[in-house]
Enzyme design. Structure first.
Site, mmCIF file in Angstrom:
data_model
loop_
_atom_site.group_PDB
_atom_site.id
_atom_site.type_symbol
_atom_site.label_atom_id
_atom_site.label_comp_id
_atom_site.label_asym_id
_atom_site.label_seq_id
_atom_site.Cartn_x
_atom_site.Cartn_y
_atom_site.Cartn_z
ATOM 1 N N GLU A 1 0.870 -1.320 0.077
ATOM 2 C CA GLU A 1 -0.102 0.120 -0.380
ATOM 3 C C GLU A 1 1.227 1.580 0.372
ATOM 4 O O GLU A 1 1.730 1.786 0.892
ATOM 5 C CB GLU A 1 -1.002 -0.294 1.300
ATOM 6 C CG GLU A 1 -1.809 0.926 1.130
ATOM 7 C CD GLU A 1 -2.365 1.169 2.574
ATOM 8 O OE1 GLU A 1 -3.047 2.599 2.436
ATOM 9 O OE2 GLU A 1 -2.199 0.385 3.410
ATOM 10 N N CYS B 1 -1.869 9.102 3.181
ATOM 11 C CA CYS B 1 -1.627 8.123 2.030
ATOM 12 C C CYS B 1 -2.759 9.154 0.348
ATOM 13 O O CYS B 1 -1.855 8.994 -0.356
ATOM 14 C CB CYS B 1 -1.422 6.638 1.610
ATOM 15 S SG CYS B 1 -0.550 5.818 2.859
#
Length: 401
Positions: A270, A304
């Protein structure tokens, strides 16, 4: 729990410092020193002061942790328990997390600069919910029966993959810990976790709670350390069957390469991005301003998928910019333990200086600084909420990392 006195604008401000109970590596159910005896500092981003000296794992310690995890997987009770029994132990851990929610939120607040209030109402409860979800899934792992040609029948059987290496980032220490280990535990795997070197404290606390919950020795191992040493040792280890990593694209490539060059372990990545918001003329401008502010300044922008770029259609551009500047100026920067604070400090000095460097780069490339752009306060790693306009598209992509 102690406190440090320091300058906070025009008045003295008390900085609450939580008690640090666990600073050693957690391997095979015990807290142990690093084989080398080395430690590293974890610092409080509110002040820059040292919070604790934490045992520093390197390859030798990762080898010990992986050996413990392998022994627990091959010969221990965890993968041989019923899914129901594993789920019960995981639920017990979730119960203990709820009982210690104040301490856990304090640790992430002091170690990462995260808002204490949101830790208690979002981060830790979300981690608990994640763990409970997979605890419920532990006895629902089923294969399929297949009709095949002739007088035959086929079936699939799902089995735990083995030892799972976990490398997590510093922006959501608790949530990321359980996002990675919960499905692995439910399946019957054992894990070796390397928390970010900036934020190791809550991971070590969770290891102790897991021990109290009755999760067998060797099932959860926590090895604080640095990426090029401990992280690289996990990614390249021949006895780690799978690795899960959250972080930068640059390091994600290294993890994938190391996994391929070693034992072709499975990899789950990720990675960070550069997420845009697109706002059209027919949007509710006030709502768009509020959402764009939240998208970039929530958790100090350490997300993120933070909305770090905003494209606004020209019909509402001027109104949006004016209101966005006011909204940013009203976003209160301060002690994350103060309930009135909207944004705490960057996680560490490196990130603090990196953000300021990008601000300077934006100025030098000709972007217009509308608000912010400077450190906030006289100590700690606080930065004012910052907005640029007239940014060249080439600049955005140049700064994608």
């Amino acid at each position: 729990m102690g406190s440090n006195e320091g300058s906070g604008g025009e008045r003295k401000q008390t900085v609450v410092v939580p008690e640090i109970k666990f600073t050693k590596l957690f391997i095979n159910g015990e807290f142990v020193d690093a084989a080398s005896g080395k430690t590293f500092e974890t610092r409080d981003p509110r002040t820059g002061d040292v919070l604790a000296h934490v045992a520093e794992a390197d390859k030798a310690d990762v080898d010990l942790a992986v050996a413990a995890a392998r022994e627990a997987f091959e010969h221990g009770p965890w993968p041989r328990m019923s899914g129901y029994a594993r789920g019960r132990a995981m639920s017990k851990l979730a119960d203990l997390m709820e009982q210690h929610i104040e301490e856990l939120a304090l640790l992430d607040g002091a170690d990462a600069g995260k808002l204490l209030l949101l830790g208690k109402i979002i981060d830790i409860p979300s981690a608990v919910q994640m763990l409970r979800y997979y605890a419920g899934a532990a006895d629902k792992i089923h294969g399929d029966s297949l009709r095949v040609s002739g007088k035959y029948q086929g079936y699939t059987l799902k089995e735990p993959i083995g030892v799972v290496g976990v490398i997590i980032p510093w922006n959501f220490p608790s949530l990321m810990f359980f996002l990675k280990i919960s499905p692995a535990l439910a399946a019957g795997c054992t894990v070796v976790v390397k928390p970010a070197e900036q934020t190791p404290l809550s991971a070590l606390y969770y290891a102790d709670l897991a021990r109290q919950a009755g999760i067998p020795d060797g099932v959860i191992n926590v090895v604080p350390g640095f990426g090029p040493t401990a992280g690289a040792a996990i990614a390249s280890h021949m006895d780690v069957d799978s690795v899960a990593f959250t972080g930068s694209g640059e390091v994600g490539r290294l993890v994938m390469e190391a996994s391929a060059r070693s034992n072709l372990k499975t990899v789950s990545l990720e990675l960070g991005g550069k997420s845009p918001l697109i706002i059209f003329d027919d949007a509710d401008v006030d709502m768009a301003v509020e959402l764009s502010r939240l998208a970039i300044f929530f958790n100090k922008g350490e997300v993120c998928v933070a909305g770090s770029r905003v494209y606004v259609q020209e019909g509402i551009y001027d109104e949006f910019v004016k209101k966005a500047v006011v909204a940013a100026q009203n976003w209160k920067v301060g002690d994350p333990f103060d309930v009135a604070t909207n944004m705490g400090p960057q996680v560490d000095k490196f990130q603090f200086e990196r953000v300021l460097k990008y601000i300077d780069l934006g100025k030098s490339e000709g972007a217009t600084l509308l608000t912010g752009g400077k450190p906030a306060g006289d100590r700690g790693y606080y930065i004012e909420p910052t907005i640029f306009a007239d940014v060249k598209v080439t600049s955005i992509w140049h700064n994608k990392k």
